[in-house]
Design a protein around this motif. Sequence first.
Motif, mmCIF file in Angstrom:
data_model
loop_
_atom_site.group_PDB
_atom_site.id
_atom_site.type_symbol
_atom_site.label_atom_id
_atom_site.label_comp_id
_atom_site.label_asym_id
_atom_site.label_seq_id
_atom_site.Cartn_x
_atom_site.Cartn_y
_atom_site.Cartn_z
ATOM 1 N N ILE A 127 34.705 53.923 34.698
ATOM 2 C CA ILE A 127 34.753 53.953 36.160
ATOM 3 C C ILE A 127 34.232 52.651 36.752
ATOM 4 O O ILE A 127 33.024 52.410 36.798
ATOM 5 C CB ILE A 127 33.922 55.132 36.736
ATOM 6 N N LEU A 128 35.146 51.805 37.230
ATOM 7 C CA LEU A 128 34.769 50.634 38.018
ATOM 8 C C LEU A 128 34.573 51.058 39.475
ATOM 9 O O LEU A 128 34.723 52.234 39.818
ATOM 10 C CB LEU A 128 35.852 49.568 37.916
ATOM 11 N N SER A 129 34.283 50.104 40.358
ATOM 12 C CA SER A 129 34.018 50.441 41.758
ATOM 13 C C SER A 129 35.222 51.084 42.442
ATOM 14 O O SER A 129 35.069 51.876 43.364
ATOM 15 C CB SER A 129 33.575 49.197 42.533
ATOM 16 N N THR A 130 36.437 50.755 41.983
ATOM 17 C CA THR A 130 37.634 51.385 42.557
ATOM 18 C C THR A 130 37.980 52.701 41.869
ATOM 19 O O THR A 130 38.832 53.447 42.349
ATOM 20 C CB THR A 130 38.854 50.458 42.420
ATOM 21 N N GLY A 131 37.345 52.966 40.732
ATOM 22 C CA GLY A 131 37.681 54.152 39.947
ATOM 23 C C GLY A 131 38.542 53.830 38.744
ATOM 24 O O GLY A 131 38.737 54.671 37.867
ATOM 25 N N ARG A 132 39.056 52.594 38.692
ATOM 26 C CA ARG A 132 39.851 52.187 37.539
ATOM 27 C C ARG A 132 38.963 51.970 36.318
ATOM 28 O O ARG A 132 37.733 51.920 36.446
ATOM 29 C CB ARG A 132 40.610 50.890 37.848
ATOM 30 N N ILE A 133 39.597 51.767 35.143
ATOM 31 C CA ILE A 133 38.844 51.511 33.924
ATOM 32 C C ILE A 133 38.796 50.009 33.631
ATOM 33 O O ILE A 133 39.579 49.239 34.189
ATOM 34 C CB ILE A 133 39.464 52.240 32.710
ATOM 35 N N SER A 134 37.878 49.616 32.765
ATOM 36 C CA SER A 134 37.899 48.260 32.216
ATOM 37 C C SER A 134 37.811 48.371 30.700
ATOM 38 O O SER A 134 37.361 49.381 30.155
ATOM 39 C CB SER A 134 36.752 47.410 32.759
ATOM 40 N N VAL A 135 38.258 47.325 30.019
ATOM 41 C CA VAL A 135 38.314 47.326 28.559
ATOM 42 C C VAL A 135 37.591 46.079 28.044
ATOM 43 O O VAL A 135 37.739 45.001 28.605
ATOM 44 C CB VAL A 135 39.782 47.320 28.071
ATOM 45 N N SER A 136 36.818 46.239 26.981
ATOM 46 C CA SER A 136 36.087 45.094 26.425
ATOM 47 C C SER A 136 36.076 45.161 24.904
ATOM 48 O O SER A 136 36.357 46.198 24.309
ATOM 49 C CB SER A 136 34.645 45.066 26.954
ATOM 50 N N GLU A 137 35.747 44.028 24.315
ATOM 51 C CA GLU A 137 35.569 43.889 22.862
ATOM 52 C C GLU A 137 36.734 44.426 22.046
ATOM 53 O O GLU A 137 36.526 45.302 21.197
ATOM 54 C CB GLU A 137 34.260 44.547 22.428
ATOM 55 N N PRO A 138 37.956 43.902 22.205
ATOM 56 C CA PRO A 138 38.363 42.847 23.139
ATOM 57 C C PRO A 138 38.951 43.447 24.425
ATOM 58 O O PRO A 138 39.293 44.626 24.469
ATOM 59 C CB PRO A 138 39.460 42.121 22.355
ATOM 60 N N ASN A 139 39.096 42.576 25.434
ATOM 61 C CA ASN A 139 39.669 43.005 26.703
ATOM 62 C C ASN A 139 41.196 42.883 26.646
ATOM 63 O O ASN A 139 41.763 41.839 26.953
ATOM 64 C CB ASN A 139 39.114 42.156 27.853
ATOM 65 N N LEU A 140 41.843 43.957 26.270
ATOM 66 C CA LEU A 140 43.302 43.947 26.156
ATOM 67 C C LEU A 140 43.975 43.905 27.523
ATOM 68 O O LEU A 140 45.159 43.572 27.627
ATOM 69 C CB LEU A 140 43.768 45.174 25.369
ATOM 70 N N ASN A 141 43.225 44.240 28.585
ATOM 71 C CA ASN A 141 43.787 44.145 29.943
ATOM 72 C C ASN A 141 44.076 42.701 30.336
ATOM 73 O O ASN A 141 44.840 42.445 31.261
ATOM 74 C CB ASN A 141 42.828 44.763 30.966
ATOM 75 N N GLN A 142 43.415 41.757 29.666
ATOM 76 C CA GLN A 142 43.593 40.335 29.994
ATOM 77 C C GLN A 142 44.880 39.761 29.423
ATOM 78 O O GLN A 142 45.296 38.677 29.812
ATOM 79 C CB GLN A 142 42.418 39.517 29.437
ATOM 80 N N ILE A 143 45.484 40.454 28.487
ATOM 81 C CA ILE A 143 46.682 39.921 27.846
ATOM 82 C C ILE A 143 47.789 39.777 28.881
ATOM 83 O O ILE A 143 48.131 40.745 29.569
ATOM 84 C CB ILE A 143 47.142 40.828 26.689
ATOM 85 N N PRO A 144 48.348 38.579 29.038
ATOM 86 C CA PRO A 144 49.373 38.382 30.069
ATOM 87 C C PRO A 144 50.622 39.206 29.771
ATOM 88 O O PRO A 144 50.996 39.397 28.615
ATOM 89 C CB PRO A 144 49.674 36.878 29.983
ATOM 90 N N LYS A 175 38.754 33.967 17.351
ATOM 91 C CA LYS A 175 37.684 34.960 17.518
ATOM 92 C C LYS A 175 38.231 36.377 17.660
ATOM 93 O O LYS A 175 37.560 37.355 17.333
ATOM 94 C CB LYS A 175 36.821 34.614 18.738
ATOM 95 N N PHE A 176 39.467 36.468 18.158
ATOM 96 C CA PHE A 176 40.072 37.786 18.369
ATOM 97 C C PHE A 176 40.175 38.557 17.052
ATOM 98 O O PHE A 176 40.044 39.793 17.034
ATOM 99 C CB PHE A 176 41.461 37.619 18.986
#
Length: 569
Positions: free
Chosen positions: A289-306, A271-272
Amino acid sequence: MLCYQIGNRETQFVVEAKSYPVSLFKDHFEDKDKLWLLQNFKFDGRFLLKAGIHIWKLNVYDTFLAECILTTGIENRDVSLEGLANKYCGVKLDKSVRGEINRIGLSSRVIKYAAEDVEYLEDIMNQQLAQINKLELNNVLKLENEVTKVFTLMEYHGVKLNVEKWKEVIKTVDVESDKLEKILNDIILTDNKFIPFRPKYTQLSMFGESQQLNINWSSNQQKLSICKAIEPSIESVGDRELQRIKYKHNIIKELISYNKFKKLQSSFGKKFLEFVDKDGRIRSNIWPILSTGRISVSEPNLNQIPSKGELGKIIRSCFIPEKGYKIVGGDFSGMELRIIAEFSKDEVWLNAFKEGKDLHSVLCAMTFDIPESDVKKETPFKKGVTYRDVQKTINFGLAYGMSEFKLADTMEISVSDAKAIITKFFKAVPKVEKFLTGLGKLGKERGFIRTSAPYRRIRWFEQWEHAVETENFGVMGSIERASKNTPIQGTNGDIIKQALIDVQQEIYDNNWDVKIILAVYDEIQTECHESQAEKWKCKLDELMVSAAKKVLLEVPVVVDCGIHDHWQK
């Protein structure tokens, strides 16, 4: 682009884009003396980039970002233009017209709808600024209005993927998945606790007797039935529930590994490849801006890559530069621990960083009363785990409000052992305990917490007032943990954003052939022409250190920079 609108409270212009392209206004957009008010600049910014407008020159105020800053931590909020117009101007915008332009063109309804997108922005901004000034959030506002331009450039440029190599990753993932399923099947077939899950009849083959299981390990219902044979009270096969009973049977540990791997397989399998554009590049969406002020990434979420393990290395090796370019990346070393050292002023932590020592080893020797030379020896309370492993878990867990229960769960030791370890640890670094306890107390007393100067971002705790009135200790406990975590994690996020701004400013000022392509946790990855790679690596290191020193005035900052043919941590 079909149309665009420019205007203020008094006058709005709705422009048909094909006849009058937005590039006609290039000089106006790039005039630093003008302030441009927009709602969600990242969306508009990509169109401006495509039109040849250099967005880094724009002086931007984003009403969407300002509202996110004012309401960070609040879940029940509306940061859309419709919500802001209603909140600040008492106006209900008619969004039912959205999409009508595609069917009938610029009708009078569409023109009115489009004009309203700019009509109320100035009123919204003025009322937001009144609150921002009152709460002393101006530095955060400036930070976010600048870094959104970096995020827009990152989304526009994307990062290149080696598709053929990715297909090899898919094969590797499938093989590994089969191995994990075989381990689970073998446990079912060899442990008599699981007789009810075996087939009633033995299947014969030319090689002898065999039993073929028909367990679908992707089925949560089937996995739950198996887990109930170990612990009848379990209600789901979510990670938290499985972690609670993982000591009761080795199949639970294997199931935890299997679930994590299947999630990885789902995120980074076939699917990637759907996210790869025609030019071979991937363009993720960045939530700023997440609750801590950090960012999030989606479609795809490259932050999830180990980042660790053989699979993580293989996956990262698929992200490559264009021909003639290199990936030059920088990674902040131990930033959250350095933030704790800076603001706790604990001499042990400060001296370890100042003297370039390994903090985990220094603290480990003190916690367990052993010489530093023994910190990598196996602990008596868990096989295969070193003293330094336990200490490292404690050190990083502090930034997330770790309790003795969480440490016991993570390290698979008794709660009493975990409590004794934490008590001994805090005796060695009392100023760290005082600092963290103070943060927790502050959040419970005020209902909000801030990141450090010069940004001082606010995170609100939406349930605080009700929790105080009802004496809800469960909610107050979660507020306490978040109050310890946010100033550390959030300050780290602020530093990364400042570094991104400074790096992009340097690229623009000195015409480097460089693009920022990734910002994953403490990393900034760039795509640089190979002829400039060595000089750029030194400059990237300098810029990242300089950004951190705006916050960390006493603790040394270390950045690991490298030049590679693919993404490496």
